[in-house]
Design an enzyme around this catalytic site. Structure first.
Site, PDB file in Angstrom:
ATOM      1  N   HIS A 123     -24.854  26.599 -43.697  1.00 46.03           N
ATOM      2  CA  HIS A 123     -25.063  26.566 -45.122  1.00 46.03           C
ATOM      3  C   HIS A 123     -23.759  26.805 -45.896  1.00 46.03           C
ATOM      4  CE1 HIS A 123     -29.189  25.521 -45.033  1.00 46.03           C
ATOM      5  NE2 HIS A 123     -29.425  26.558 -44.371  1.00 46.03           N
ATOM      6  N   CYS A 143     -24.976  10.010 -42.497  1.00 41.17           N
ATOM      7  CA  CYS A 143     -25.091  10.617 -43.756  1.00 41.17           C
ATOM      8  C   CYS A 143     -25.081  12.232 -43.366  1.00 41.17           C
ATOM      9  CB  CYS A 143     -26.678  10.630 -44.285  1.00 41.17           C
ATOM     10  SG  CYS A 143     -27.850  10.918 -42.945  1.00 41.17           S
TER      11      CYS A 143
END
Length: 552
Positions: free
Chosen positions: A188, A482
């Site tokens: 993250h 993606c």
């Protein structure tokens, strides 16, 4: 101090010089102290008030955030809202007569230990539990709560690791770069740093030795941190500062071959940012924001309103909507099991529809309603597809709702290898390179010890990309990317050369990727792909391609 360079793992590109500011020390462990019997009820009530205070603060921050940051804060807020932790702490106060802060500490320790025993992504949730624990303890004791410091000037943030709630509050106006001892290139921390344009190096062995106030040169491309850089290096960094590129909305090779450059979007605010950045469409619309941080599924009407807000930003343009990707590091109590031994290999993505087909059915109904109300060209894809049977089932479900463009995410080696058969059923595919890398290399994306493995430059991962694209070509099906790989300007030509037809990324990366594609011809992209595949290691693949592009 003499100049010294240490090497970690590149996580977000850019090269800056700044002074180190370290994350504040963790909230200290409270002593084990017993209460007088007459104060037990008040102490138990204090636990519940502090937990509610932390929950409300995180929920408020989640509502004010956008994109991935909002998702992360929503998950942490949901963890703070889970009554299990506060209830166990209150029980310890009443039964063991512990102080509120000690009871919270011990209760959180039990939850964290249980999560760590599960392994995989669920073990990473233990970090969130400890973050919530520290916030509640700080609220009870008046200690400094966890959070990114604010020294009043731009700085290089150095930490052992960043909790998701802290990562979500990074400010590119004040944070020049991020350096951590833990984490990986698809953690993250890395994803948000790239989205914000903040250079980052993770898994740096010497991060603990970087002293507050010292000057460092952070090179997010090379994954290095130079201590006490020379005047020449500092001046060279200033001269190398890249100018802001303009993005026309098109990705075109030097010989005029168009490559679709699309944006990844996580909510309506992200759609505004993508449209403002010039994105011609959306290659990945993550719909989890509607579901995260909730105890129950959102209604169809709620979903329709949120989906329309995104579709409305791209009239006449393609928007690829990914259905709910729950499970692993995004557990949702109404679709995922309470406990799994290895959630990364468990019920996640489309697999949740086996036990809860009604949730998928209602989401597809909402997507179809939103698509009818707006003029965007809506494609729908399912996450975590591994077999032809799963593909057929999803395509049929989409067709039943009048959604003809049904595709799949290719995130497992199985799906890549079977793409010839999967794409005989699906209209398109999109490669999720973060998970594809994780599963191919058997390397947890957040674990520093295997961070060097967690890169899409691995030749094995690139070979799977090639195989997936070849499977699509058999049927004339488009295959896009993606994952975070699409935002790497050096890797973009390689992906095109492997057969990828579109690249979807954080809006901030669009101009840079377009700029590199404009320097190479389509045939040179194919040469770069062969060059990368011919290398024995990820490092050699990356460096050989970079050198070749510079020469071109």
């Amino acid at each position: 101090m003499s100049t010294q360079t240490e090497t970690g793992v590149p996580a977000s590109p850019g090269r800056v010089v700044g002074n180190v500011v370290r994350m504040p020390p963790p909230v200290p462990e409270p002593p084990t102290t017993r209460l007088e019997s007459g104060t037990v009820d008040a102490a138990a009530a204090a636990v519940e008030r502090a937990a509610a205070q932390v929950r409300d603060a995180l929920t408020e921050r989640a509502a004010a955030a956008t994109g991935t940051a909002a998702d992360i804060l929503a998950v942490t807020a949901a963890m703070a809202a889970d009554p299990t932790l506060a209830a166990d702490a209150a029980r310890r106060v009443r039964e063991d007569r512990l102080t509120p802060e000690r009871a919270v500490w011990d209760a959180a320790g039990a939850v964290a230990a249980s999560l760590e025993a599960l392994g995989g992504p669920m073990a990473e949730r233990a970090r969130d539990v400890r973050d919530v624990r520290d916030r509640i303890v700080a609220a009870l004791t008046g200690a400094t709560p966890p959070g990114v410091p604010d020294p009043g000037h731009p700085f290089v943030l150095v930490a052992t690791d960043l909790a998701p709630a802290d990562t979500a509050t990074l400010d590119p106006d004040t944070i020049l770069a991020v350096v951590t001892a833990r984490g990986g290139p698809t953690s993250h921390t890395a994803i948000i740093a790239r989205a914000l344009g903040i250079p980052a190096v993770v898994a740096l062995p010497g991060a603990a030795n970087l002293a507050a106030g010292e000057t460092v040169l952070v090179d997010g491309d090379a994954g290095t941190v130079t201590r006490s850089p020379s005047e020449a290096e500092v001046e060279g960094t200033r001269r190398r500062k890249a100018p802001e590129r303009a993005f026309s909305g098109l990705g075109v090779t030097r010989d005029g071959i168009e490559v679709e450059l699309l944006a990844n979007v996580a909510d309506p605010a992200g759609a505004v940012a993508a449209a403002d950045a010039g994105a011609r469409g959306v290659g990945l619309f993550r719909t989890e924001f509607c579901f995260l941080g909730r105890g129950q599924e959102p209604t169809v009407d709620e979903q329709v309103r949120q989906y329309r807000a995104v579709l409305a930003r791209f009239p006449g343009r393609r928007v690829v909507v990914r259905t709910l990707d729950a499970g692993a590091d995004k557990p949702l109590r109404f679709v995922t099991p309470d406990h799994e031994d290895n959630p990364a290999l468990g019920v996640r993505g489309l697999r949740t529809a086996v036990a809860h087909p009604d949730v998928l059915d209602r989401q597809l109904a909402a997507i179809a309603t939103a698509a009818t109300a707006e003029s965007a060209e809506v494609w729908v894809m399912a996450p975590m597809v591994s077999t032809v049977d799963e593909t057929r089932s999803f395509v049929e479900a989409c067709a039943a709702h009048g959604l003809p463009k049904a595709g799949v995410m290719i995130e497992t080696p199985a799906a890549a290898i079977q793409s010839r058969w999967i794409l005989a059923e699906a209209s398109f595919a999109s490669l999720g390179t973060n998970d594809l890398t994780q599963y191919t290399m058997a390397a947890d994306r957040d674990l520093a010890g295997v961070a060097a493995l967690s890169t899409p430059w691995q030749p094995a991962v690139l070979e799977l990309v090639r195989v997936a694209c070849a499977g699509g070509a058999v049927h004339g099906r488009p295959v896009g990317v993606c994952g975070e790989a699409a935002a790497d300007p050096w890797l973009a030509p390689v992906l095109v050369g492997l057969g990828v037809t579109s690249l979807s990324m954080t809006p901030r990366a669009l101009a840079e990727v377009a700029g590199v594609l404009a320097t190479v011809t389509f045939d040179e992209c194919a040469e770069l792909a062969r060059l990368a595949l011919d290398q024995p290691t990820a490092h050699e693949a990356r460096e050989s391609v970079r050198a070749r592009i510079v020469n071109l």
